[in-house]
Design an enzyme around this catalytic site. Structure first.
Site, mmCIF file in Angstrom:
data_model
loop_
_atom_site.group_PDB
_atom_site.id
_atom_site.type_symbol
_atom_site.label_atom_id
_atom_site.label_comp_id
_atom_site.label_asym_id
_atom_site.label_seq_id
_atom_site.Cartn_x
_atom_site.Cartn_y
_atom_site.Cartn_z
ATOM 1 N N LEU A 1 36.936 59.961 13.579
ATOM 2 C CA LEU A 1 36.380 59.493 14.845
ATOM 3 C C LEU A 1 36.508 57.978 14.895
ATOM 4 C CD1 LEU A 1 33.155 61.701 14.947
ATOM 5 C CD2 LEU A 1 35.319 62.109 16.133
ATOM 6 N N SER A 2 36.279 57.419 16.072
ATOM 7 C CA SER A 2 36.430 55.971 16.187
ATOM 8 C C SER A 2 35.498 55.232 15.234
ATOM 9 C CB SER A 2 36.194 55.527 17.632
ATOM 10 O OG SER A 2 34.933 55.975 18.089
ATOM 11 N N GLU A 3 34.299 55.777 14.979
ATOM 12 C CA GLU A 3 33.386 55.157 14.021
ATOM 13 C C GLU A 3 32.563 56.225 13.300
ATOM 14 O OE1 GLU A 3 33.199 51.917 13.400
ATOM 15 O OE2 GLU A 3 34.287 51.112 15.136
ATOM 16 N N THR A 4 32.289 55.958 12.027
ATOM 17 C CA THR A 4 31.308 56.722 11.252
ATOM 18 C C THR A 4 30.263 55.737 10.745
ATOM 19 O OG1 THR A 4 32.898 58.403 10.582
ATOM 20 C CG2 THR A 4 30.934 58.169 9.223
#
Length: 512
Positions: free
Chosen positions: A264-267
């Protein structure tokens, strides 16, 4: 399809250890009717953002003595496919380690006919080693596919450009296969679904050949933040590290591997600050990772982290503090914009949250800092170009929000820029209830486009606030998923307050 609890897992296929091989999501649907909802399944696959998501439904018509059989369908983030090996292997692993632990074979009904999977001994061994640890060897029985010659002029006109001057699809060595950096934009122009690049393995390596598969048309290159409904906004994974797992917060390599797995774009990774005195607002250490690197500030994953905490371990609290690389950030519950009192929708696990973030200045650009912007934006008419004082990311203003929404940038050109990404922004259409539209393209961070980005509004808020003479603004990030952000500028304290809504889509446990 209504919101239901569905058993799922993410399995690394063709891997002997976590974070290797090819991850696939596997969803077991208890209701046969759910398998008919293709729009919902496609939305789930896009949410996972893995190369494949498999959906299983048991065939209840099978006689008791027959091998168990499941209907199996595979979806990439953008489309359904007719055949997938690694997601079938992942599905068999999931079933053999859960509902079919006592079985040795399973059949799958698919678009490519009946496929079988069975437990087998590891090559060179006897028995099924490791089965008791949930690891086992599985054999798939798949249809054979033919290969035919290509007409050079008609079938592969762009191959040299696509492979950046390499030979043809079969290369002369495995090293060439491993080292190749193809032009993904050119692969998108091919008539085929993707490109298989293969070559002979090195002598003595234990392998016969090496291969890579490039398939951008399949969309392959959680809490949904800034979303009012599932499968909108920007998904972020949030990992709460507690007890003995809190030590993992110091393991950068593990966290980066987890973020790459989620893709995902961020974790976000959270660890509670146990030194806080009684009566003080709860505080958590917070770090953010894209699939390829750690970042110093992220809005949507902070919003997602606050939502996760407010709806689980901090249900009775109204404010949280986060210790981050960008200092202390706060998140608090607030009423929905345009309402008074209360926290709209909190009883359904949905609430509005306000983030208190640092304000970032914008600067003028020199001509030598933007040498390829016309090519980068494929000839779009540009009003002005500025840059963020924090990281140098470009702010490219177009003449209208519609042009922002419609733009098709050259991702390869953006990757060549010295900055990390490009914000493309423009005034919102009259009567739209928004002040400006924006999109963020950032392929260096492991994603061509970030769906909804809180942190860029730390500079876009002041940019548009000054242009429009407003302290309160409503922003729309016009990516395909889309998301709304409510901004308030505090010039005296150099802060930007960002409000948004979130929706929890998935919850689970990390096993690796």
């Amino acid at each position: 399809m209504g919101k239901k609890a569905i058993q799922y897992a993410v399995v690394d296929a063709f891997a002997a250890e976590p974070f290797k091989g090819n991850p696939a999501a596997v969803c077991l649907l208890e209701d046969e009717g759910a398998a008919a909802d293709e729009r919902w399944m496609q939305s789930v696959a896009a949410e996972f953002n893995l190369s494949e998501t498999a959906f299983l439904v048991r065939d209840s018509s099978r006689p008791a003595a027959a091998a168990p059989r499941f209907h199996l369908r595979w979806f990439t983030p953008v489309t359904e496919v007719d055949l997938c090996g690694h997601a079938t292997l992942a599905s068999a692993h999931f079933l053999f380690t859960t509902v079919l632990a006592d079985h040795g074979m399973v059949e799958f009904m698919t678009r490519s006919g009946i496929l079988t999977a069975k437990k087998v001994t590891a090559p060179g061994t006897t028995g099924v080693p490791g089965d008791e640890q949930g690891k086992l060897f599985i054999e798939l029985d798949f249809p054979m596919d033919n290969f035919v010659g290509c007409n050079t002029a008609d079938d592969m006109p762009l191959i040299p450009e696509t492979l950046n001057s390499a030979s043809l699809v079969e290369l002369s060595s495995a090293k060439e296969v491993a080292d190749i950096v193809p032009s993904i934009d050119e692969i998108n122009f091919l008539d085929s679904r993707g490109l298989i690049v293969t070559g002979p393995a090195p002598a003595g390596s234990g392998y016969d050949f090496f291969t890579r598969f490039f398939c951008p048309k399949f969309g392959i290159d959680e809490v949904d933040a800034f979303a009012t409904e599932p499968f909108k906004g920007n998904p972020a994974a949030v990992c709460l590290l507690e007890g003995e797992n809190a030590a993992a917060a110091g393991d950068d390599r593990w966290m980066q591997s987890v973020a790459a797995e989620f893709n995902l774009s961020e974790t976000a990774f959270l660890v509670r600050d146990s030194s806080r005195p009684p009566g003080a607002a709860p505080r958590f250490h917070l770090r953010w990772f894209t699939p390829v690197t750690e970042v110093e500030l992220c809005g949507h994953a902070t919003l997602a982290s606050a939502h996760f905490l407010f709806t689980t371990v901090l249900a009775e609290d109204g404010m949280i503090e986060f210790t981050t690389k960008s200092g202390i950030l706060t998140a608090k519950k607030v009423p929905a914009p345009g309402t008074t009192g209360g926290v709209q929708g909190e009883e359904q696990g949905k609430l509005f949250i306000e983030l208190d973030f640092p304000m970032i200045d914008f600067l003028d650009c020199n001509d030598n800092e933007i040498p390829s912007i016309p090519e980068t934006l494929n000839g779009a008419s540009i009003v002005s170009v500025h840059k963020s004082a924090a990281d140098g990311d470009l702010i490219v203003e177009l003449s209208s929000g519609k042009k922002v929404a419609d733009i098709l940038p050259n991702i390869d050109e953006i990757r060549k820029l010295s900055c990390g990404g490009v914000m493309v922004t423009g005034p919102a259409p009259a009567g739209s209830d928004y002040d400006f539209f924006t999109r963020l393209f950032c392929p260096k961070f492991g994603m061509d486009e970030d769906p909804v980005t809180g942190s860029i509004h730390c500079v876009l808020g002041p940019y548009w606030g000054r242009k429009l003479g407003k302290q309160k603004l409503t922003a729309f990030q016009a990516s395909p998923r889309g998301g709304t952000l409510y901004l308030e500028l505090d010039d005296a304290n150099r802060r930007v307050k960002i409000q948004g809504e979130t929706v929890t889509v998935m919850a689970g446990t990390l096993l690796a």
